[in-house]
Design an enzyme around this catalytic site. Structure first.
Site, PDB file in Angstrom:
ATOM      1  NE  ARG A 108       1.135   7.920   6.898  1.00  0.00           N
ATOM      2  CZ  ARG A 108      -0.105   8.260   7.227  1.00  0.00           C
ATOM      3  NH1 ARG A 108      -0.926   8.719   6.322  1.00  0.00           N
ATOM      4  NH2 ARG A 108      -0.547   8.117   8.453  1.00  0.00           N
ATOM      5  CB  THR A 112       7.040  14.924   6.820  1.00  0.00           C
ATOM      6  OG1 THR A 112       7.485  13.574   6.567  1.00  0.00           O
ATOM      7  CG2 THR A 112       8.066  15.657   7.657  1.00  0.00           C
ATOM      8  CG  ASP A 206      -4.609   1.489  11.686  1.00  0.00           C
ATOM      9  OD1 ASP A 206      -3.669   2.279  11.594  1.00  0.00           O
ATOM     10  OD2 ASP A 206      -4.533   0.287  11.308  1.00  0.00           O
ATOM     11  CG  ASP A 209      -4.219  -0.804  14.799  1.00  0.00           C
ATOM     12  OD1 ASP A 209      -3.259  -1.601  14.798  1.00  0.00           O
ATOM     13  OD2 ASP A 209      -4.090   0.422  14.988  1.00  0.00           O
TER      14      ASP A 209
HETATM   15  N1  URA Z   1      -5.179   3.846   6.665  1.00  0.00           N
HETATM   16  C1  URA Z   1      -6.140   3.342   7.475  1.00  0.00           C
HETATM   17  O1  URA Z   1      -6.029   2.224   7.961  1.00  0.00           O
HETATM   18  N2  URA Z   1      -7.220   4.102   7.733  1.00  0.00           N
HETATM   19  C2  URA Z   1      -7.393   5.329   7.207  1.00  0.00           C
HETATM   20  O2  URA Z   1      -8.405   5.972   7.471  1.00  0.00           O
HETATM   21  C3  URA Z   1      -6.386   5.825   6.359  1.00  0.00           C
HETATM   22  C4  URA Z   1      -5.275   5.077   6.092  1.00  0.00           C
END
Ligand code: URA
Length: 216
Positions: A108, A112, A206, A209
């Site tokens: 991604r 953008t 995330d 992570d």
């Molecule tokens: N990806 C993630 O890991 N967390 C989010 O909140 C959105 C996309």
């Protein structure tokens, strides 16, 4: 973000896990920012097994030793998983029994948010299989749409694809279910908000992570 289309008709293609106390306590652990990576990992194993179990739904009758018919269910068609890297790989333990596992890499653009398909490696029998796209977080639906499109380009029929997900934003859910009228989806939770950085809110941060214990 506002919802793209207010079309409730797709909810018959969406399975939301029953919101019992056990699932809610697991989701509380996953959402809590104080949860350690090891506890996050352990808890996700439990929920991901429930998500995968929810897709095994072909009706199947058997005869019991009493000579009577039991109307049950069994996964009749071959099943395979395709994980969207990197977070989708977290589902692979729950899918160890399945016949094949593919990978899709979608990047991604940080500014953008436009997703680009970079790589895929898919199981040989994918066209004859029920294909589970594995992605724990469904935010805008951009990467999810790219993954569905790339499977369709490889000859997988849309009606054979099930998107397996932990937390979906309402926006992302409506986006992909409207765009793909035969797609099915399984999730444990639907959250109403998306932040300006396209994180699901309240969400859990995330996922990659937190699962892998890497830095944000
Ligand atoms: N990806 C993630 O890991 N967390 C989010 O909140 C959105 C996309």
């Amino acid at each position: 973000m506002n919802s793209p289309v207010h079309n409730a008709s797709f909810y018959d293609r969406v399975i939301i896990l029953e919101q019992g106390n056990f699932l809610l306590s697991c989701m509380t652990t996953l959402r809590n920012y104080e949860t350690s990576p090891i506890d996050f990992h352990r808890t996700f194993e439990v929920v991901s097994t429930q998500l995968i179990a929810a897709v095994h739904t072909d009706p199947f009758n058997v005869e019991t030793p009493t000579g009577l018919t039991y109307s049950g269910c069994k996964q009749v068609k071959p099943i395979c998983g395709v994980s969207i890297l990197r977070a989708g790989e977290s589902f692979e333990n729950a899918l160890r029994r399945c016949c094949g596992m593919g990978k899709i890499l979608i990047q991604r653009d940080e500014e953008t948010f436009t997703p680009t398909h970079l790589y895929s490696k898919l199981p040989r029998n994918i066209k004859e299989s029920t294909v589970l796209i594995l992605e724990p977080m469904l935010a805008t639906g951009g990467s999810a749409s790219k993954a569905v499109e790339s499977l369709k380009e490889k000859g997988v029929s849309e009606g054979n694809i099930i998107f397996v997900n932990l937390v979906a934003s309402r926006f992302g859910l409506e986006t992909i279910m409207t765009r793909f009228p035969e797609l099915r989806l399984v999730t444990a939770a639907i959250d109403e908000q998306l932040t300006s950085s396209r994180h699901i809110a309240p969400g859990l941060g995330d996922f990659g992570d937190r699962f892998y214990g890497t830095e944000e």
